[in-house]
Design a protein around this motif. Sequence first.
Motif, PDB file in Angstrom:
ATOM      1  N   THR A 134       0.819  -1.404   0.173  1.00  0.00           N
ATOM      2  CA  THR A 134      -0.103  -0.322   0.090  1.00  0.00           C
ATOM      3  C   THR A 134       0.855   1.471   0.178  1.00  0.00           C
ATOM      4  O   THR A 134       1.778   1.013   0.750  1.00  0.00           O
ATOM      5  CB  THR A 134      -0.502  -0.071   0.859  1.00  0.00           C
ATOM      6  N   VAL A 135       0.588   2.496  -1.129  1.00  0.00           N
ATOM      7  CA  VAL A 135       1.209   3.785  -0.914  1.00  0.00           C
ATOM      8  C   VAL A 135       0.456   4.596  -0.768  1.00  0.00           C
ATOM      9  O   VAL A 135      -0.739   4.846  -1.218  1.00  0.00           O
ATOM     10  CB  VAL A 135       2.098   3.352  -2.321  1.00  0.00           C
ATOM     11  N   LEU A 136       0.755   5.289   0.192  1.00  0.00           N
ATOM     12  CA  LEU A 136       0.212   6.343   1.019  1.00  0.00           C
ATOM     13  C   LEU A 136       0.767   8.009   0.369  1.00  0.00           C
ATOM     14  O   LEU A 136       2.159   7.495   0.496  1.00  0.00           O
ATOM     15  CB  LEU A 136      -0.749   6.856   2.526  1.00  0.00           C
ATOM     16  N   THR A 183      13.558  -7.619  -4.158  1.00  0.00           N
ATOM     17  CA  THR A 183      13.191  -8.218  -5.647  1.00  0.00           C
ATOM     18  C   THR A 183      11.361  -7.368  -6.436  1.00  0.00           C
ATOM     19  O   THR A 183      11.199  -6.875  -6.652  1.00  0.00           O
ATOM     20  CB  THR A 183      13.369  -9.130  -6.663  1.00  0.00           C
ATOM     21  N   MET A 184      10.644  -8.215  -5.276  1.00  0.00           N
ATOM     22  CA  MET A 184       9.440  -8.289  -5.538  1.00  0.00           C
ATOM     23  C   MET A 184       8.722  -7.234  -4.738  1.00  0.00           C
ATOM     24  O   MET A 184       8.356  -6.029  -5.406  1.00  0.00           O
ATOM     25  CB  MET A 184       8.098  -9.396  -4.687  1.00  0.00           C
ATOM     26  N   ILE A 185       9.514  -6.527  -3.516  1.00  0.00           N
ATOM     27  CA  ILE A 185       9.197  -4.701  -3.534  1.00  0.00           C
ATOM     28  C   ILE A 185       9.076  -3.772  -4.144  1.00  0.00           C
ATOM     29  O   ILE A 185       9.022  -2.801  -4.610  1.00  0.00           O
ATOM     30  CB  ILE A 185       9.631  -4.787  -1.919  1.00  0.00           C
ATOM     31  N   GLU A 186      11.069  -3.944  -4.887  1.00  0.00           N
ATOM     32  CA  GLU A 186      11.664  -3.022  -5.741  1.00  0.00           C
ATOM     33  C   GLU A 186      10.906  -3.298  -7.215  1.00  0.00           C
ATOM     34  O   GLU A 186       9.575  -1.895  -7.367  1.00  0.00           O
ATOM     35  CB  GLU A 186      12.234  -3.901  -5.893  1.00  0.00           C
ATOM     36  N   ASN A 187      10.140  -3.820  -7.671  1.00  0.00           N
ATOM     37  CA  ASN A 187       9.341  -4.140  -8.719  1.00  0.00           C
ATOM     38  C   ASN A 187       7.689  -3.556  -8.938  1.00  0.00           C
ATOM     39  O   ASN A 187       7.510  -2.745  -9.681  1.00  0.00           O
ATOM     40  CB  ASN A 187       8.975  -5.393  -9.191  1.00  0.00           C
ATOM     41  N   LEU A 188       7.125  -4.086  -7.298  1.00  0.00           N
ATOM     42  CA  LEU A 188       6.292  -3.451  -7.058  1.00  0.00           C
ATOM     43  C   LEU A 188       5.823  -2.057  -7.203  1.00  0.00           C
ATOM     44  O   LEU A 188       5.006  -0.969  -7.471  1.00  0.00           O
ATOM     45  CB  LEU A 188       5.519  -3.863  -6.529  1.00  0.00           C
ATOM     46  N   ILE A 190       8.485   0.438  -7.821  1.00  0.00           N
ATOM     47  CA  ILE A 190       8.474   0.841  -9.161  1.00  0.00           C
ATOM     48  C   ILE A 190       7.052   0.460 -10.549  1.00  0.00           C
ATOM     49  O   ILE A 190       6.861   1.881 -10.828  1.00  0.00           O
ATOM     50  CB  ILE A 190       9.367   0.064 -10.680  1.00  0.00           C
ATOM     51  N   GLU A 191       5.947   0.143 -10.241  1.00  0.00           N
ATOM     52  CA  GLU A 191       5.305  -0.202 -10.751  1.00  0.00           C
ATOM     53  C   GLU A 191       4.327   0.668 -10.514  1.00  0.00           C
ATOM     54  O   GLU A 191       3.191   1.436 -11.710  1.00  0.00           O
ATOM     55  CB  GLU A 191       4.312  -1.859 -10.970  1.00  0.00           C
TER      56      GLU A 191
END
Length: 251
Positions: A134-136, A183-188, A190-191
């Motif tokens: 989640t991004v706030l 890797t999963m966190i970075e890719n998500l 970025i998206e």
Amino acid sequence: AVDSSANKTYILSDHNREGDSYRSPWSNAYYPPIKSTFKPSRELRALEEQANELFDSYCQMYYGKDAVSSVYLWNNGGGVNEGFAGCFLIKKDIDEVVNSIPESRSQCGYWNSIHVVDVNILSGGKAKYELSTTVLLSIDLVCNAKDASCGTTKVSIGGSLTKQVENIHSCPSDMSHIANIGTMIENLEIELRSNMDSLYIQKTREVIDGIRCDSGSQKKHGLMATMMGSGNGDQQNEMQAALMARFKQKS
């Protein structure tokens, strides 16, 4: 909060809280001090320490030196080889003033990232990772024109994006978990950043640019009225509601 023994800043959340005290990921101590048994096992604590060091570097690389990160891991009833869960947090505050011609601008707000992961160990040296991110985002912008007759422009944009992903990766060692999760966190991230910029922010800009003012009466309508600091309260509420609805859409 600041861990006085490690001289490091950490994030307060429900994932490191017990009563009125919070566990620091740097020293593994609770502040204010309490007698607590809610701590990761020795093996998981070693993994947590490595995760915090790596995630701190990731946070500074993407968000700057003033951003704060924290990683909290906890056991799922057994050792690392039986699975575990964790929370990877980032907090970035924005507070700056820019003086330029023809206007001065001040902006404040924040970017918070919350990554919750559940790790389930599978057979054959593999693990299943379930990640929820989640991004706030909140931005308050105030522009003061050098020409007093032009008035002040105030803009507030805020909302959130959430996405869940699942992946299966090989994990020949405990440290492989950190690499896989990272890797999963970075890719998500970025998206989500790309979606927020190219879809939501740009779309809002297109709507604003597409509105025209009546050059005869200089009367501003709708969204432009709010952006330019005039218009009635209903128009401003409609704009804020539309922005919030757009940002809260799940990707």
